[in-house]
Structures are given as C-alpha cells and as structure tokens.
Motif scaffolding. Sequence first.
Motif, short mmCIF file in Angstrom:
data_model
loop_
_atom_site.label_atom_id
_atom_site.label_comp_id
_atom_site.label_asym_id
_atom_site.label_seq_id
_atom_site.Cartn_x
_atom_site.Cartn_y
_atom_site.Cartn_z
N ALA A 177 6.53 -30.10 3.70
CA ALA A 177 5.08 -30.70 3.74
C ALA A 177 5.40 -31.70 2.94
CB ALA A 177 3.93 -30.06 3.34
N GLU A 178 4.89 -32.38 3.16
CA GLU A 178 4.69 -33.60 2.20
C GLU A 178 3.14 -33.90 1.49
OE1 GLU A 178 4.61 -38.70 2.48
OE2 GLU A 178 5.49 -37.68 4.21
N CYS A 179 3.57 -33.36 0.13
CA CYS A 179 2.40 -33.11 -0.28
C CYS A 179 1.72 -33.81 -1.47
CB CYS A 179 2.52 -31.64 -1.36
SG CYS A 179 2.69 -30.33 -0.53
N THR A 180 0.40 -34.09 -1.55
CA THR A 180 -0.20 -34.80 -2.48
C THR A 180 -1.34 -33.31 -3.05
OG1 THR A 180 -0.36 -36.52 -1.64
CG2 THR A 180 -2.32 -36.66 -2.99
N VAL A 181 -1.58 -33.46 -4.39
CA VAL A 181 -2.40 -32.88 -5.13
C VAL A 181 -3.47 -33.90 -5.80
CG1 VAL A 181 -1.40 -32.03 -7.15
CG2 VAL A 181 -2.93 -30.88 -6.15
N LEU A 182 -4.96 -33.56 -5.37
CA LEU A 182 -6.25 -34.31 -6.53
C LEU A 182 -7.03 -33.01 -7.32
CD1 LEU A 182 -8.39 -36.83 -5.51
CD2 LEU A 182 -9.65 -34.83 -6.72
N ASP A 183 -6.58 -32.78 -8.69
CA ASP A 183 -7.61 -32.25 -9.14
C ASP A 183 -7.87 -32.61 -10.73
OD1 ASP A 183 -7.33 -28.48 -9.27
OD2 ASP A 183 -7.97 -29.62 -11.13
N TYR A 184 -9.02 -32.42 -10.94
CA TYR A 184 -9.94 -33.11 -12.00
C TYR A 184 -9.27 -32.53 -14.05
CZ TYR A 184 -13.83 -36.40 -14.46
OH TYR A 184 -14.23 -37.33 -14.87
N SER A 185 -8.52 -31.11 -13.63
CA SER A 185 -9.11 -30.57 -14.66
C SER A 185 -6.54 -31.49 -15.04
CB SER A 185 -8.36 -29.14 -14.96
OG SER A 185 -7.44 -28.44 -15.09
N SER A 186 -7.01 -31.31 -16.26
CA SER A 186 -5.69 -31.98 -17.25
C SER A 186 -4.87 -30.68 -17.39
CB SER A 186 -5.62 -32.78 -18.50
OG SER A 186 -6.60 -33.71 -17.76
N ARG A 187 -4.98 -29.70 -17.79
CA ARG A 187 -3.23 -28.63 -17.51
C ARG A 187 -3.64 -28.48 -16.26
NH1 ARG A 187 -3.37 -25.92 -21.85
NH2 ARG A 187 -1.64 -24.48 -21.00
N GLN A 188 -4.08 -27.52 -14.97
CA GLN A 188 -4.10 -27.74 -13.60
C GLN A 188 -2.70 -28.55 -13.14
OE1 GLN A 188 -4.50 -24.56 -13.13
NE2 GLN A 188 -6.24 -24.66 -11.69
N ILE A 189 -3.23 -30.07 -13.69
CA ILE A 189 -2.19 -30.87 -13.47
C ILE A 189 -0.68 -31.11 -13.91
CG2 ILE A 189 -1.72 -34.11 -13.72
CD1 ILE A 189 -3.91 -33.28 -11.33
N GLU A 190 -0.89 -31.02 -15.30
CA GLU A 190 0.51 -30.20 -15.96
C GLU A 190 0.94 -29.23 -15.35
OE1 GLU A 190 0.00 -29.40 -20.14
OE2 GLU A 190 -1.25 -31.71 -20.27
N SER A 191 0.44 -28.38 -14.53
CA SER A 191 0.85 -27.38 -14.23
C SER A 191 2.07 -28.23 -12.65
CB SER A 191 -0.05 -26.00 -13.90
OG SER A 191 -0.26 -25.81 -14.57
N GLU A 192 0.66 -28.58 -11.97
CA GLU A 192 2.05 -29.32 -10.38
C GLU A 192 3.22 -29.83 -11.44
OE1 GLU A 192 1.06 -28.47 -7.70
OE2 GLU A 192 -0.99 -27.48 -7.64
N LYS A 193 2.97 -30.50 -12.52
CA LYS A 193 4.04 -31.30 -12.62
C LYS A 193 5.55 -30.83 -12.84
CE LYS A 193 1.44 -35.59 -14.57
NZ LYS A 193 1.61 -36.51 -15.62
#
Length: 250
Positions: free
Chosen positions: A82-98
Amino acid sequence: MNQNYQDINASTIDRWIEEGWEWGIPVSHEIYEKAKCGEWEILLTPTKPVPKEWFGELKGKKVLGLASGGGQQMPIFAALGAECTVLDYSSRQIESEKMVAQREGYEIRIIQGDMTKPLPFDNEEFDLIFHPVSNCYVEEVKPIWKECYRILKKGGRLLAGLDNGVNYLVDEAEKEIVNSLPFNPLKNPEQRKQLEDEDCGIQFSHTLEEQIGGQLEACFQLSSVYEDTNGEGRLHELGIPSFWATCAKK
C-alpha cells in the motif's frame, strides 16, 4: 483549562510510550518480513484481528492511518504494497513510524496533526482509512466522520475501532459503577480529577448515536461490525465487550 486537551493527551501518550505502553511498541523486523510473505494480522481493538476481507486488495492502494502512529499497523500496510500516510498527534508515535520506515526501507508520508481539526488532505484522496481506538481522546467525533467521508474515494472504506463507553462507568478495579454517562472531564470536575489521579489524559465516552449513527449521518454505509473486550481485567474476564469495530463504505 489553560492547555488544549489534545496537547495534554499528546504529552500523556508520549510519557506512556517511555514507560513501555503496549500500543506504542513498534513491530519487529520479523513481523514486517512475515507480512511481506503474506503472514499478517492487524488490530483495530485490543484482541480480535480485523477480518482480512475488510481490507480488500491493498497493493497499490492509498491508505491513511488516522491517529494510527506508533509503527504497529502502517508497516504491515507498507509490506503489503500500500501507499501509506499516517497522521498522529503524539511526537513519540511519529518517531516510531519514522524509525520503522527507515529500518525497513519503505516510503511513508508522516504528518503530526490533530484529528479534531480539518484533515490536511484532498477530497477523495484515499482508498482506505484505518482508525484504531483513539477517538475516546476527542470530545466531538461526528466532525471526524464527515472529514473521513470527504477524503475517501467513492467505494473507499473506513475501518474504525470504537470505545462503547463501558470502561468509563467503572472504577479502576472494574468492580463498581462509579460514573454517570456521558463521561466528559471538560464539563465534570470530578471526572477530570479521576483521570488526573489515574494518569489517563483527557478521555470521553461516546454513544452509539455518535459512533455509528455519526458514520451513517456522514453518508457511510455500514457493512460489518464486531465487538471486543479490553483483553485483560475484570470486564474482560466476565466477557463484557468494551469496544466495537466497524467497516463502512463510501
């Protein structure tokens, strides 16, 4: 309240992740590799895997993980093509995605954003929106359903995990009914203190009318639903459902 409640929730979740929160632990390399080989499952609620027929064909599809950061679900979608996009407000959750994307070498669009605001996407941009249990941290859910409908393509699907409100009735030991509904700490100081004492951020109960009725009001067609428990604790042991999962189509 001086601080925006969504900012309180983001900082609370960041702290939970530092303490080893179950829903903030990214998938391993082994789980990612198994998904690439067709062996996978994804959760919307604590224990029951989402039926695979809910997803349809994922290869080449545009998938939005709405409040779905943390590197748990989006890596599986990426592994499936899949071609993925993620939106989240938590900085730590964003860091984990990266971190997971860099580790496994796939592309993903990552946006730190507040889902209570208009979503930063074009009309009919996505084939699938994956929205695990998270709108319990939001006071008003109906505007979210309307935004989901706007950004989904015709025929697109919204998969959502929903708290049914039972968890907000009982005490921490889940033995006594201690609260009235709706549970809204912005309007009820006693409920606000209860959340602060238990380090639970700012959470809200929502009704069937808001959760499922709101999807129908937004013009979604509900196609399937199941219930789930907390996965642990007294309510779980008694088999009392505390979550719904819904599959809806545009």
